[in-house]
Scaffold this active site. Structure first.
Site, short mmCIF file in Angstrom:
data_model
loop_
_atom_site.label_atom_id
_atom_site.label_comp_id
_atom_site.label_asym_id
_atom_site.label_seq_id
_atom_site.Cartn_x
_atom_site.Cartn_y
_atom_site.Cartn_z
N TYR A 187 -3.12 -13.32 7.36
CA TYR A 187 -3.96 -11.98 7.38
C TYR A 187 -5.28 -12.36 6.32
O TYR A 187 -5.10 -12.90 5.22
CB TYR A 187 -3.12 -11.03 6.39
N ARG A 206 -7.74 -10.45 4.88
CA ARG A 206 -8.46 -9.62 3.66
C ARG A 206 -7.51 -9.88 2.33
O ARG A 206 -6.88 -8.90 1.91
CB ARG A 206 -8.50 -8.12 4.21
N ASP A 230 -1.90 -2.77 7.72
CA ASP A 230 -2.18 -4.21 6.88
C ASP A 230 -1.59 -3.79 5.42
O ASP A 230 -1.40 -2.76 5.07
CB ASP A 230 -3.72 -4.14 6.66
N ASP A 274 -1.93 -3.85 2.30
CA ASP A 274 -2.44 -3.78 1.20
C ASP A 274 -2.78 -1.94 0.90
O ASP A 274 -2.08 -1.49 1.65
CB ASP A 274 -4.21 -4.37 1.13
N GLU A 282 -2.04 -1.07 12.64
CA GLU A 282 -3.40 -0.90 12.07
C GLU A 282 -4.76 -0.80 13.20
O GLU A 282 -5.49 0.12 13.24
CB GLU A 282 -3.70 -1.43 10.93
N LYS A 283 -4.08 -1.65 14.00
CA LYS A 283 -5.17 -2.07 15.03
C LYS A 283 -4.58 -2.49 16.32
O LYS A 283 -3.37 -3.02 16.37
CB LYS A 283 -6.45 -3.12 14.60
#
Length: 698
Positions: free
Chosen positions: A318, A320, A102, A104, A7-8
């Site tokens: 993580y 979030r 991530d 989610d 994701e990043k």
């Protein structure tokens, strides 16, 4: 070839380090060692939903709506297009792709939408990474799954994105355009989550403003047995109390007090109950944000940013996360984590204890925020405070519960009933580590049914009701996370809505609260809806106006909470994406109809001037690009000159309107341009006046 898409960049680097132990090459936009395995990354959302004008040029103008895409379009974000091109080229050669977004709904969405955009048809797997340390990476790699298992989660992500777009794009236009007819120049920003969040604060403020404090009275008895004093409170008869179970008439208690003088006091009942209080669970993002706001006055955004920094340094898992539980397989990591923690009192923990936090059945896409086995070093003051909160909450899972014995008693005095209680701590448990108060409460003498108490002293206490408290950033975030508490009690889905864990997501709630307070102008048409006074959130006049003038269905938490519940059903495969979007579209059409038929109150501010013609509207300042000039007019669309039947315009003088009346007939003067220059004319009696420095010379 196998391609990981993180994701990043920091997650991409963590994966590369795990795979190749720092023995790899960094290329433009990806890491690789021998060419068979590639690790690349996104920058969060590097694709976006198309803007209205990208569907049709006519949508450049806000008056053109509704905008209901027949086929949704996604476009590259301008500032990340270069990285997207790298990913697209890699996908052309990839045999297997590993979605390392991530763990989610949004993480699933942003990688899957890249694959859809690219039209990728190969094998796709899913890596669920909850932390960046080697232990967590090893566990994640051992549990790589088929990405198709998460297709419904992707559909839920699309549902959220489409709903937000449909509501935001259409209703912001509909309400803003309709309000302009009544003199509003600001934008009515309508958001699916933002509006019910604002409504919570506005409704609370109205409760406070309308609150009227009232007096009420209590009768307290003071007693002594075995040289130990204790107290009890009168439990009055139902015929004396109001709806709030209070006595408002002091005379009632005065009469009872007289009756009690020298009356026999007998112990009528004794109940003992063991109270077990377990250690609080590890933090999810929202519980950490609420606690940090309460303790340190950190904003939710500051907390999220700080935990993100700790996560990127591999110090915590993580950030979030909406979960307070830990996978049972991670219980064995405790000793390694304890070894690197520098927290006083940790040596009193018992690593053989296993709290309720370890529960696989409670794990969602994430687990709770906990320390990793990487020692936290070189932290700034804020990072240190947040890290210690996370570490201490983890340590608590290895302490016994706090056990107390609570005694409740009933006294009979002249046919009146007094009740009281006391509590003794039998085992301090985790509270000893927390440093919280663990002393006994209201120590009681030994009481048995039938015991006689020699004497009682009675005192009438006067008290006052207090208004509800204003929201802080922390309590507002808690309300968003537990929105079911604010849903209408008659809503048949109220209990079900507990399952959705609130409105918004752990990653967006802080942004929503910050945007409602937005004082950094993104354009001259933006006004803040909330302001922070000390630690409290107070709605602005515009925020109140916004909530009062839109369809009430948008302001109810029920509407958005039920949307979130339906999104969770999409994620579970119990509802289709299309049915969900169709319902949102119907809601949008209903609100457009409401907005277009709404008679808004005329705009006014502290400096506004009531129109001297209609005495209803307000004189507002406008700018004409055609003549490059400011002017003023009434914001009442029905206001016209009683003489000409046309709209009247007032000249501008340093931001203020020039309102001048004819000395002869008291009609308003208008400025004209004649062959000899500017002059002022009364359109009723036709008298003229010379212009002097932009004003009529009367």
């Amino acid at each position: 070839m196998k391609v990981f898409i993180a994701e990043k960049p920091d997650i991409g680097k963590a994966i590369a380090n795990y795979l190749w132990k720092n023995d790899y090459k960094k290329q433009q936009g990806y890491f690789e060692k021998d060419g068979d395995v590639i690790v690349t990354w996104a920058y969060g959302h590097i694709l976006r939903l198309a803007t209205p004008q990208e569907y049709d040029e006519k949508y450049k103008f806000w008056k053109n709506y509704p905008i209901i895409p027949k086929k949704w379009q996604i476009k590259p974000s301008a500032n990340t297009k270069k990285q997207l091109d790298v990913i697209l080229q890699l996908l052309k050669k990839a045999d297997i792709v590993i979605n390392a977004g991530d763990p989610d709904r949004e993480g699933q969405l942003l990688i899957d939408e890249i694959l859809d955009y690219a039209g990728y048809k190969g094998t796709v797997q899913r890596l669920l990474l909850n932390a960046k340390d080697d232990v967590s990476l090893k566990r994640a790699f051992e549990n790589i799954q088929d990405n198709n298992n998460f297709k419904n989660l992707y559909m839920a992500g699309l549902g959220r994105a489409h709903a937000d777009w449909l509501v935001g794009m259409n209703l912001t236009r509909a309400y803003s355009v309709s309000a302009r007819k009544y003199g509003y120049n600001t934008i009515f920003r309508i958001g699916r989550v933002k509006i019910p969040t604002l409504a919570l604060v506005v409704n609370r403020e109205k409760e406070i403003q309308n609150f009227k404090s009232t007096k009420y009275y209590e009768l307290i008895g003071s007693f002594t047995k075995d040289n130990l004093p204790f107290k009890a409170q009168l439990k009055p008869s139902d015929k004396f109390i109001n709806a709030e179970n209070r006595i408002k008439d002091k005379a009632i208690l005065q009469a009872i007090k007289l009756k009690l003088h020298n009356a026999e006091i007998t112990v009528k009942d004794i109940q003992k109950k063991k109270i077990i209080e377990y250690p609080p669970l590890p933090y999810s993002l929202d519980t950490l944000q609420v606690e940090a706001n309460k303790v340190y006055d950190f904003s939710p955004k500051t907390v999220l940013d700080t935990v993100q920094q700790l996560y990127e340094k591999k110090f915590v898992s993580y950030p979030r996360s909406d979960c307070n539980y830990i996978p049972e397989a991670q219980f064995e990591d405790a000793k390694k984590i304890f070894d690197i923690l520098d927290i006083p009192g940790k040596d009193k923990a018992n690593l053989a204890l296993k709290s309720k936090a370890w529960n696989d059945k409670k794990i969602t896409a994430h687990h709770a925020i906990i320390p990793t086995i990487v020692k936290a070093e070189e932290l700034d003051n804020t990072q240190q405070k947040i890290y210690e909160m996370i570490a201490k909450r983890y340590i608590l899972q290895f302490f016994l519960p706090c056990i107390a014995e609570k005694t409740t008693f009933v006294l009979s005095v002249a046919d009146e009933i007094f009740t009281g209680s006391g509590q003794i701590i039998m085992e301090a448990g985790f509270k000893a580590f927390e440093g919280k108060e663990t002393s006994d409460i209201n120590i009681l003498p030994e009481l048995k049914v039938g015991d006689k108490i020699d004497k009682g002293d009675y005192l009438i206490q006067e008290k006052k009701t207090t208004p509800p408290k204003r929201f802080t950033e922390g309590t507002l975030l808690a309300a968003m996370a537990n929105i079911y508490k604010y849903v209408d009690a008659k809503n048949p889905n109220r209990e079900k809505l507990k399952e959705v864990k609130g409105i918004g997501t752990p990653a967006t709630r802080d942004t929503i609260i910050a945007e409602l307070q937005d004082t950094v102008s993104k354009g001259r048409d933006i006004e803040p809806c909330l302001k922070k006074v000390k630690r409290e959130l107070v709605p602005t006049a515009f925020g109140i106006n916004l909530i009062e003038n839109i369809d009430k269905s948008l302001t109810y938490p029920d509407t958005t909470a039920e949307m979130e519940y339906k999104l969770s059903e999409i994620a579970e495969g119990k509802q289709s994406l299309q049915d969900f979007v169709d319902n949102v579209i119907n809601m949008v059409y209903d609100n457009i109809k409401f907005a277009e038929n709404k008679e808004f109150p005329f705009y006014r501010d502290n400096d506004s001037i009531t129109c001297p013609i209609c005495n209803k509207g307000q004189i507002v300042r406008k700018y004409s690009a055609k003549i490059d000039k400011y002017f003023h007019m009434c914001n009442n669309p029905d206001c016209v000159s009683p003489v000409t039947g046309k709209k009247l315009f007032f000249e501008d003088n340093n931001g203020k309107p020039i309102i001048a009346k004819c000395p002869n007939c008291k009609n308003l003067l208008v400025k004209k341009l004649g062959k000899n220059g500017e002059f002022w004319l009364c359109q009723k009696c036709n008298k003229t006046y010379n212009d002097k420095n932009g004003k009529p010379e009367i």
